[in-house]
Structure formats: structure tokens, C-alpha cells
Design an enzyme around this catalytic site. Structure first.
Site, PDB file in Angstrom:
ATOM      1  N   LYS A  40       0.846  -1.208   0.000  1.00 17.15           N
ATOM      2  CA  LYS A  40       0.000   0.000   0.000  1.00 17.15           C
ATOM      3  C   LYS A  40       0.874   1.248   0.000  1.00 17.15           C
ATOM      4  CE  LYS A  40      -0.150  -0.476   4.979  1.00 17.15           C
ATOM      5  NZ  LYS A  40      -0.827  -1.186   6.089  1.00 17.15           N
ATOM      6  N   ARG A 134     -10.227  -1.085  14.520  1.00 15.84           N
ATOM      7  CA  ARG A 134     -10.015  -0.244  13.354  1.00 15.84           C
ATOM      8  C   ARG A 134     -10.927  -0.838  12.297  1.00 15.84           C
ATOM      9  NH1 ARG A 134      -3.874   0.343  11.354  1.00 15.84           N
ATOM     10  NH2 ARG A 134      -4.578  -1.447  10.167  1.00 15.84           N
ATOM     11  N   TYR A 250      16.482  30.330   7.505  1.00 20.52           N
ATOM     12  CA  TYR A 250      15.425  31.090   8.182  1.00 20.52           C
ATOM     13  C   TYR A 250      15.683  31.183   9.671  1.00 20.52           C
ATOM     14  CZ  TYR A 250      12.507  30.885   3.982  1.00 20.52           C
ATOM     15  OH  TYR A 250      12.008  31.030   2.721  1.00 20.52           O
ATOM     16  N   MET A 298      11.753  24.704   2.501  1.00 21.79           N
ATOM     17  CA  MET A 298      10.825  23.913   1.696  1.00 21.79           C
ATOM     18  C   MET A 298      11.555  23.087   0.638  1.00 21.79           C
ATOM     19  SD  MET A 298       7.534  25.087  -0.619  1.00 21.79           S
ATOM     20  CE  MET A 298       6.762  26.035   0.685  1.00 21.79           C
TER      21      MET A 298
HETATM   22  C1  LIG Z   1       0.022  -2.188   6.622  1.00 20.81           C
HETATM   23  C2  LIG Z   1      -0.485  -3.492   6.986  1.00 20.81           C
HETATM   24  C3  LIG Z   1       0.391  -4.581   7.167  1.00 20.81           C
HETATM   25  C4  LIG Z   1       1.893  -4.432   7.206  1.00 20.81           C
HETATM   26  O1  LIG Z   1       2.258  -3.952   8.479  1.00 20.81           O
HETATM   27  P1  LIG Z   1       3.792  -3.652   8.867  1.00 20.81           P
HETATM   28  O2  LIG Z   1       3.731  -3.224  10.283  1.00 20.81           O
HETATM   29  O3  LIG Z   1       4.241  -2.553   7.963  1.00 20.81           O
HETATM   30  O4  LIG Z   1       4.555  -4.892   8.652  1.00 20.81           O
HETATM   31  C5  LIG Z   1      -0.174  -5.815   7.364  1.00 20.81           C
HETATM   32  N1  LIG Z   1      -1.511  -5.985   7.414  1.00 20.81           N
HETATM   33  C6  LIG Z   1      -2.372  -4.949   7.276  1.00 20.81           C
HETATM   34  C7  LIG Z   1      -3.831  -5.196   7.360  1.00 20.81           C
HETATM   35  C8  LIG Z   1      -1.886  -3.678   7.077  1.00 20.81           C
HETATM   36  O5  LIG Z   1      -2.744  -2.642   6.970  1.00 20.81           O
END
Ligand SMILES: *Cc1c(COP(=O)(O)O)cnc(C)c1O
Length: 347
Positions: A40, A134, A250, A298
Site C-alpha cells: 500500500k 479499526r 530562516y 521547503m
Molecule cells: C500495513 C499493513 C500490514 C503491514 O504492516 P507492517 O507493520 O508494515 O509490517 C499488514 N496488514 C495490514 C492489514 C496492514 O494494513
């Protein structure tokens, strides 16, 4: 015809061998389970184009994205069925897209189960919530007809405190085992990177490392096993000589106490090199650490070139970005350090 723009003055150097080695180490630690990969957020900012083919070649066969907008670049690089979408189908449009592209939605709620059912259903994953509160189906809902009729490949849950020695881990493990008994599925999955180190009972059939693939070390048990993958690099745009009493940047937060040679580097907070690095960060040139001076701007950061008289305009320096150390220095999490990397980097 317009000329091609010149190459970016920022690049993310990615060590594909280290990435593959990290996946193999996590796959081995996963015992009888196979390691997948969380890709992701454009593979935590490293870029799907570089990481997904390297992971596939190392042997990874399951890839998870979060958003539907993240599907296409991953699905283009792996066979159909190898991609799961963690946010699941909130709308009929998303469910139809999953079917058209051939990716598995992760069902997270009765609503999503209904949306998937209305779209015609098919193979999906199911995320049950076992205590992180969650995204995920409440365990109470697992007996619902909409869930029982799902065609589930991977039954997922997600640990809240895998990186800590917390009693919540055992609680979540036990609830995940309850869920495994309560609904039919092909494979089961619980562990993220840190969860892999909790032992065989947490492994199921598939583990889902993310951060550790990319060089993060989320818990002590992974120290020494994970290699640094990412090194941000930036060009030195200008070299100047400060006199004693001259200030930098700055608000003049750095004042030279001697004559100093400094370099202006094309990296700033827009690129994810946040202002918390002011006075704390460093860049590397041929093994030498060159401290960041004054405020990060920046689009630029000034570094001390006293120890690197050979570094000159047009040269490149690497940001000191070993994730555990960078996190300790900056106060940012290792996850933030990766996903912050901005759009101006060539990946
Ligand atoms: C992001 C995520 C992972 C990976 O987690 P890490 O801590 O980066 O290894 C695994 N499972 C789900 C559902 C996630 O959202």
C-alpha cells in the site's frame, strides 16, 4: 516538439537485493506460512514499479494495497488473483472494479459483504477485528448469513501491539483462532512484520510484512536481520564559504563560529525532509557524515562540507536514513520516514 525535462535533482536509490533478502528473511521466519507483502501507499513510498517485480522474483505471491486507486500499478505487474485490497468495497463501483480487474476485496463489515454480494460475489478475503478496533468485521457478526456465504480465500486479522510484549497479542491470537473455527476459508493470516517474530502460532498460512521489507526494524527481534533498502539522494546546488558570525537559513538558527565551507542541497520539507531534521540531520558523502545546518527550508537544506573538501556543485550526497536510527533522531516513526518521501524524487 518540447525537449524532455532534465532528470530530477532528487532520487530514491533502492537496493533491490536488500529488498529481496528482507523478504526471504521474513519468509523464512514465517515458518510453514508464506510471506506476502503490504505494498500500500506505493510500497510505503518506495514505488511499486521497483519493488513489486523484485518481490515477485524473490518468491512473494500475495500483495496487499489499501485503496482501490492503488490497484492498477500492482495488478499490472502480477498475475490476476495475487492482489488484495484492504479497504474493501464500500460502493458498488468499487465491487464492480474488483471483479473486472480480478483482485480480491477484503470484506471488512456487513455493509461490504452486502455490496460484494450485490455485485455477484466471488473469491474475497475477510478481515475480522480481534481488538485493534479499526477496520474489520466485529467478531459478533461472523455468524451472519452474509458472512457465512462468502467465498473466503484469506481470513485476516491485524495485531495492534505486535511490536510490544503486550497481553493484547495473546488475546488477539485467541480471537483469531475463534474466527478460524467460525467461518470457512482457505488460508488464515494475522502477522505483520513484528507479528512474524511472535512465533509459529501467529503465522497461519500467510504473513503480511510491510515495514521490514523496506528496511524498517519495528522490534528488537528483527535487529540484524533486516537490511537498509532505501537511500534518498540529492544534488549539491551551491557551495559557499561562511565567515565566523554568518548565520544559515530562516531565523538564523545556526551561526558559524569559524570559516566554514557549506553546501546547499536540493532537499526540503516539501520532499518529506521535515523541519524536525533542522540541526539534527546529516548527509553522507564517501562515508563522511555532513551535518545539516540551521532550518530545513521547503526546497533546500544546508550542510557542513568542512569534512568533505572534494564535494562540489553538481555532486550528489545521500541522506543518512537508516530507519531505526533516523527514527530515534527525528522522533518520526519508521513508517512516517518512508511514506513522507515526496513527489519530486525520481523513483
Ligand atoms: C500495513 C499493513 C500490514 C503491514 O504492516 P507492517 O507493520 O508494515 O509490517 C499488514 N496488514 C495490514 C492489514 C496492514 O494494513
Amino acid at each position: 516538439m518540447r525537449p524532455e525535462p532534465p532528470p530530477a535533482a532528487l532520487r530514491l536509490a533502492i537496493d533491490g537485493d536488500a529488498l529481496a533478502a528482507n523478504w526471504r528473511a521474513l519468509d523464512a521466519l514465517s515458518g510453514a506460512a508464506a510471506a506476502g507483502a503490504a505494498v500500500k501507499a506505493d510500497a510505503y513510498g518506495l514505488g511499486v514499479a521497483r519493488t513489486v517485480p523484485a518481490l515477485w522474483q524473490a518468491g512473494c505471491r500475495d500483495f496487499y494495497v489499501a485503496h482501490w486507486a492503488e490497484v492498477a500499478p500492482v495488478a499490472a505487474r502480477v498475475p490476476p488473483g495475487a492482489v488484495g485490497v484492504l479497504h474493501g468495497p464500500l460502493t458498488p463501483v468499487e465491487a464492480a472494479y474488483a471483479k473486472a480487474v480480478g483482485v480480491r476485496p477484503v470484506i471488512n463489515s456487513l455493509h461490504q459483504a452486502q455490496v460484494w454480494h450485490n455485485a455477484g460475489g466471488g473469491v474475497c478475503d475477510l478481515m475480522v477485528d480481534t481488538g485493534i478496533n479499526r477496520l474489520g468485521l466485529p467478531l459478533e457478526d461472523i455468524g451472519h448469513a452474509l458472512i457465512q456465504q462468502l467465498e473466503i480465500d484469506v481470513l485476516l486479522s491485524h495485531l495492534a501491539s505486535a511490536d510490544e510484549d503486550s497481553p493484547l497479542n495473546a488475546v488477539q491470537l485467541s480471537r483469531w483462532q475463534d474466527a478460524r473455527r467460525a467461518v470457512a476459508h482457505r488460508r488464515a493470516s494475522l502477522a505483520n512484520s513484528a507479528g512474524i517474530t511472535l512465533g509459529n502460532t501467529y503465522h497461519g498460512d500467510l504473513t503480511r510484512p510491510g515495514i521490514a521489507l523496506y528496511g524498517g526494524v519495528p522490534c528488537a527481534a528483527l535487529e540484524g536481520l533486516i537490511r537498509q533498502v532505501l537511500r534518498p539522494e540529492a544534488a549539491v546546488m551551491q557551495v559557499r564559504t561562511l565567515k565566523s558570525g554568518d548565520s544559515v537559513g530562516y531565523n538564523a538558527t545556526f551561526v558559524a563560529d569559524r570559516t566554514m565551507r557549506v553546501g546547499v542541497v536540493s532537499l526540503g520539507y516539501e520532499d518529506g525532509y521535515l523541519r524536525c531534521w533542522s540541526g539534527k540531520g546529516a548527509m553522507l558523502a564517501g562515508g563522511r557524515r555532513l551535518s545539516a545546518l540551521g532550518r530545513v527550508s521547503m526546497d533546500m537544506t544546508v550542510i557542513d562540507l568542512s569534512a568533505a573538501p572534494d564535494v562540489t556543485e553538481g555532486d550528489w550526497v545521500a541522506v543518512d536514513y537508516d530507519l531505526p536510527r533516523a527514527s530515534a533522531i527525528s522522533g518520526l516513526s519508521q513508517y512516517e520516514l518512508l511514506t513522507l518521501m515526496g513527489r519530486r524524487f525520481a523513483r
